[in-house]
Design a protein around this motif. Structure first.
Motif, PDB file in Angstrom:
ATOM      1  N   GLU A   1       0.802  -1.225   0.000  1.00  0.00           N
ATOM      2  CA  GLU A   1       0.000   0.000   0.000  1.00  0.00           C
ATOM      3  C   GLU A   1       0.836   1.276   0.000  1.00  0.00           C
ATOM      4  OE1 GLU A   1      -2.291  -0.752   3.480  1.00  0.00           O
ATOM      5  OE2 GLU A   1      -3.817  -1.933   2.426  1.00  0.00           O
ATOM      6  N   THR A   2       2.010   1.248   0.616  1.00  0.00           N
ATOM      7  CA  THR A   2       2.857   2.445   0.683  1.00  0.00           C
ATOM      8  C   THR A   2       4.302   2.073   0.385  1.00  0.00           C
ATOM      9  OG1 THR A   2       3.341   2.220   3.048  1.00  0.00           O
ATOM     10  CG2 THR A   2       1.353   3.444   2.440  1.00  0.00           C
ATOM     11  N   SER A   3       5.077   3.059  -0.077  1.00  0.00           N
ATOM     12  CA  SER A   3       6.479   2.804  -0.419  1.00  0.00           C
ATOM     13  C   SER A   3       7.318   2.457   0.805  1.00  0.00           C
ATOM     14  CB  SER A   3       7.073   4.038  -1.118  1.00  0.00           C
ATOM     15  OG  SER A   3       6.978   5.183  -0.280  1.00  0.00           O
ATOM     16  N   SER A   4       6.869   2.868   1.982  1.00  0.00           N
ATOM     17  CA  SER A   4       7.626   2.599   3.211  1.00  0.00           C
ATOM     18  C   SER A   4       7.240   1.269   3.856  1.00  0.00           C
ATOM     19  CB  SER A   4       7.403   3.729   4.222  1.00  0.00           C
ATOM     20  OG  SER A   4       6.027   3.832   4.554  1.00  0.00           O
ATOM     21  N   GLN A   5       6.281   0.578   3.276  1.00  0.00           N
ATOM     22  CA  GLN A   5       5.778  -0.665   3.870  1.00  0.00           C
ATOM     23  C   GLN A   5       6.827  -1.771   3.807  1.00  0.00           C
ATOM     24  OE1 GLN A   5       2.069  -1.863   2.162  1.00  0.00           O
ATOM     25  NE2 GLN A   5       1.939  -3.776   3.318  1.00  0.00           N
ATOM     26  N   SER A   6       6.943  -2.541   4.877  1.00  0.00           N
ATOM     27  CA  SER A   6       7.847  -3.688   4.912  1.00  0.00           C
ATOM     28  C   SER A   6       7.038  -4.972   4.812  1.00  0.00           C
ATOM     29  CB  SER A   6       8.675  -3.688   6.196  1.00  0.00           C
ATOM     30  OG  SER A   6       7.834  -3.785   7.333  1.00  0.00           O
ATOM     31  N   HIS A   7       7.711  -6.049   4.353  1.00  0.00           N
ATOM     32  CA  HIS A   7       7.038  -7.321   4.136  1.00  0.00           C
ATOM     33  C   HIS A   7       7.830  -8.457   4.765  1.00  0.00           C
ATOM     34  CE1 HIS A   7       4.269  -5.444   1.291  1.00  0.00           C
ATOM     35  NE2 HIS A   7       5.309  -4.860   0.715  1.00  0.00           N
ATOM     36  N   THR A   8       7.197  -9.611   4.836  1.00  0.00           N
ATOM     37  CA  THR A   8       7.866 -10.791   5.362  1.00  0.00           C
ATOM     38  C   THR A   8       8.985 -11.227   4.421  1.00  0.00           C
ATOM     39  OG1 THR A   8       5.794 -11.520   6.352  1.00  0.00           O
ATOM     40  CG2 THR A   8       7.529 -13.169   6.144  1.00  0.00           C
TER      41      THR A   8
ATOM     42  N   GLU B   1      15.775  -9.754  -3.198  1.00  0.00           N
ATOM     43  CA  GLU B   1      15.367  -8.897  -2.085  1.00  0.00           C
ATOM     44  C   GLU B   1      14.229  -9.510  -1.271  1.00  0.00           C
ATOM     45  OE1 GLU B   1      13.442  -7.031  -5.856  1.00  0.00           O
ATOM     46  OE2 GLU B   1      15.301  -8.077  -5.276  1.00  0.00           O
ATOM     47  N   VAL B   2      13.421 -10.357  -1.898  1.00  0.00           N
ATOM     48  CA  VAL B   2      12.346 -11.031  -1.166  1.00  0.00           C
ATOM     49  C   VAL B   2      12.926 -12.060  -0.207  1.00  0.00           C
ATOM     50  CG1 VAL B   2      10.280 -12.478  -1.395  1.00  0.00           C
ATOM     51  CG2 VAL B   2      10.709 -10.648  -3.039  1.00  0.00           C
ATOM     52  N   LYS B   3      14.053 -12.672  -0.585  1.00  0.00           N
ATOM     53  CA  LYS B   3      14.686 -13.695   0.245  1.00  0.00           C
ATOM     54  C   LYS B   3      15.557 -13.101   1.347  1.00  0.00           C
ATOM     55  CE  LYS B   3      15.179 -16.715  -3.805  1.00  0.00           C
ATOM     56  NZ  LYS B   3      16.125 -17.483  -4.636  1.00  0.00           N
ATOM     57  N   ARG B   4      16.043 -11.877   1.139  1.00  0.00           N
ATOM     58  CA  ARG B   4      17.069 -11.343   2.040  1.00  0.00           C
ATOM     59  C   ARG B   4      16.671 -10.071   2.777  1.00  0.00           C
ATOM     60  NH1 ARG B   4      21.620 -11.643  -2.711  1.00  0.00           N
ATOM     61  NH2 ARG B   4      21.540 -13.911  -3.036  1.00  0.00           N
ATOM     62  N   SER B   5      15.503  -9.521   2.462  1.00  0.00           N
ATOM     63  CA  SER B   5      15.142  -8.224   3.027  1.00  0.00           C
ATOM     64  C   SER B   5      13.647  -8.148   3.275  1.00  0.00           C
ATOM     65  CB  SER B   5      15.575  -7.102   2.074  1.00  0.00           C
ATOM     66  OG  SER B   5      15.058  -5.857   2.487  1.00  0.00           O
ATOM     67  N   ARG B   6      13.259  -7.197   4.119  1.00  0.00           N
ATOM     68  CA  ARG B   6      11.837  -6.933   4.351  1.00  0.00           C
ATOM     69  C   ARG B   6      11.362  -5.719   3.561  1.00  0.00           C
ATOM     70  NH1 ARG B   6       9.234  -8.893   8.724  1.00  0.00           N
ATOM     71  NH2 ARG B   6       8.229  -6.876   9.103  1.00  0.00           N
ATOM     72  N   LYS B   7      12.286  -5.058   2.855  1.00  0.00           N
ATOM     73  CA  LYS B   7      11.947  -3.854   2.098  1.00  0.00           C
ATOM     74  C   LYS B   7      11.988  -4.154   0.605  1.00  0.00           C
ATOM     75  CE  LYS B   7      11.390  -0.301   3.621  1.00  0.00           C
ATOM     76  NZ  LYS B   7      10.158   0.384   4.071  1.00  0.00           N
ATOM     77  N   TYR B   8      10.813  -4.342   0.021  1.00  0.00           N
ATOM     78  CA  TYR B   8      10.718  -4.548  -1.417  1.00  0.00           C
ATOM     79  C   TYR B   8       9.319  -4.148  -1.865  1.00  0.00           C
ATOM     80  CZ  TYR B   8       8.894  -9.037   0.349  1.00  0.00           C
ATOM     81  OH  TYR B   8       8.208 -10.017   1.039  1.00  0.00           O
TER      82      TYR B   8
END
Length: 249
Positions: A198-205, A217-224
């Motif tokens: 929803e927002t550019s600052s949103q973090s994910h699993t 980045e999906v495997k190594r980070s929460r920011k994508y």
């Protein structure tokens, strides 16, 4: 073992009560993990054929012995996003339920029946190059068909992103092909890892999964963001168009 799943959500008899038969027709084997099967099932009420996907939560690669409830809730969130998609570009969702069999949790999903996947098409393409003598390039009709499929994949992902959804598991085995689909051929499937953005600052699993189509980045980070799906599309484009015929000599 995490046992927080509500027992009221478990229905061990729904498959037998609702469908006339349920024969396994395909298996999904990501790496060494065999955790899901797809069944051909005929509904007792309308005699219509459906696919029913049966996912063993305990055998999913991200399962660690203590996070069954977390995985279950993630699947349910993906189902919620999937159920709101109203487009011929997606396999249609009908119903889902949970069962407990031999101390393992299974999540069942009733959906459209599609017999063919892009993964199988790519394998046939490779067999073409392997068996054709002398070695020649892909015929023009082959490029046309590959281009049409790829164009539809892009349209489907564009529609999905406009709904604010990242798929996170775009790969040939999750792209199904059907002949009679309002002049369209592909249907995107498997929303188990889909998430809202929803927002550019949103973090994910972070999804630490061994999958060559999943963005790093999906495997190594929460920011994508949505761009992570574009990495997956790039991998599919390579499969479809970048075929080295010399490797089949």
């Amino acid at each position: 073992m995490d046992q927080e799943i509500n027992s009221a959500e478990i229905d061990n008899g729904y498959m037998m009560k609702t469908f006339k038969h349920h024969d396994a027709i395909t298996e999904t084997v990501p790496g060494k993990f065999l955790y899901s099967k797809i069944y051909l099932s005929k509904h007792k009420a309308n005699d219509k054929q459906y696919a029913v996907k049966k996912i063993c939560i305990n055998e999913m690669p991200e399962f660690n012995g203590n996070n069954i409830n977390q995985i279950y809730n993630t699947i349910k969130r993906g189902i919620k996003l999937w159920s709101r998609l109203d487009s011929d570009f997606f396999v249609r969702y009908y119903y889902s339920w949970l069962s407990l069999e031999t101390n393992k949790y299974y999540f069942h999903i009733q959906m459209d029946l599609c017999w063919y996947s892009l993964d199988e098409s790519i394998k046939q393409m490779h067999n073409y190059f392997k068996d054709t003598k002398p070695k020649t390039g892909w015929p023009s009709v082959g490029y046309y068909m590959a281009g049409e499929l790829f164009s539809e994949i892009l349209e489907a992902i564009n529609y999905l992103h406009k709904q604010g959804i990242i798929h996170r598991s775009i790969k040939p085995s999750n792209i199904l092909i059907i002949n009679n689909n309002n002049h369209k051929f592909i249907k995107l499937a498997d929303f188990g890892y889909a998430t809202e953005h929803e927002t550019s600052s949103q973090s994910h699993t972070m999804l630490a999964i061994d999958d060559k189509y999943m963005a790093p980045e999906v495997k190594r980070s929460r920011k994508y963001c949505m761009k992570s799906d574009m990495y997956s599309i790039g991998g599919i484009a390579q499969d479809l168009f970048n075929v080295d015929i010399n490797r089949f000599v």
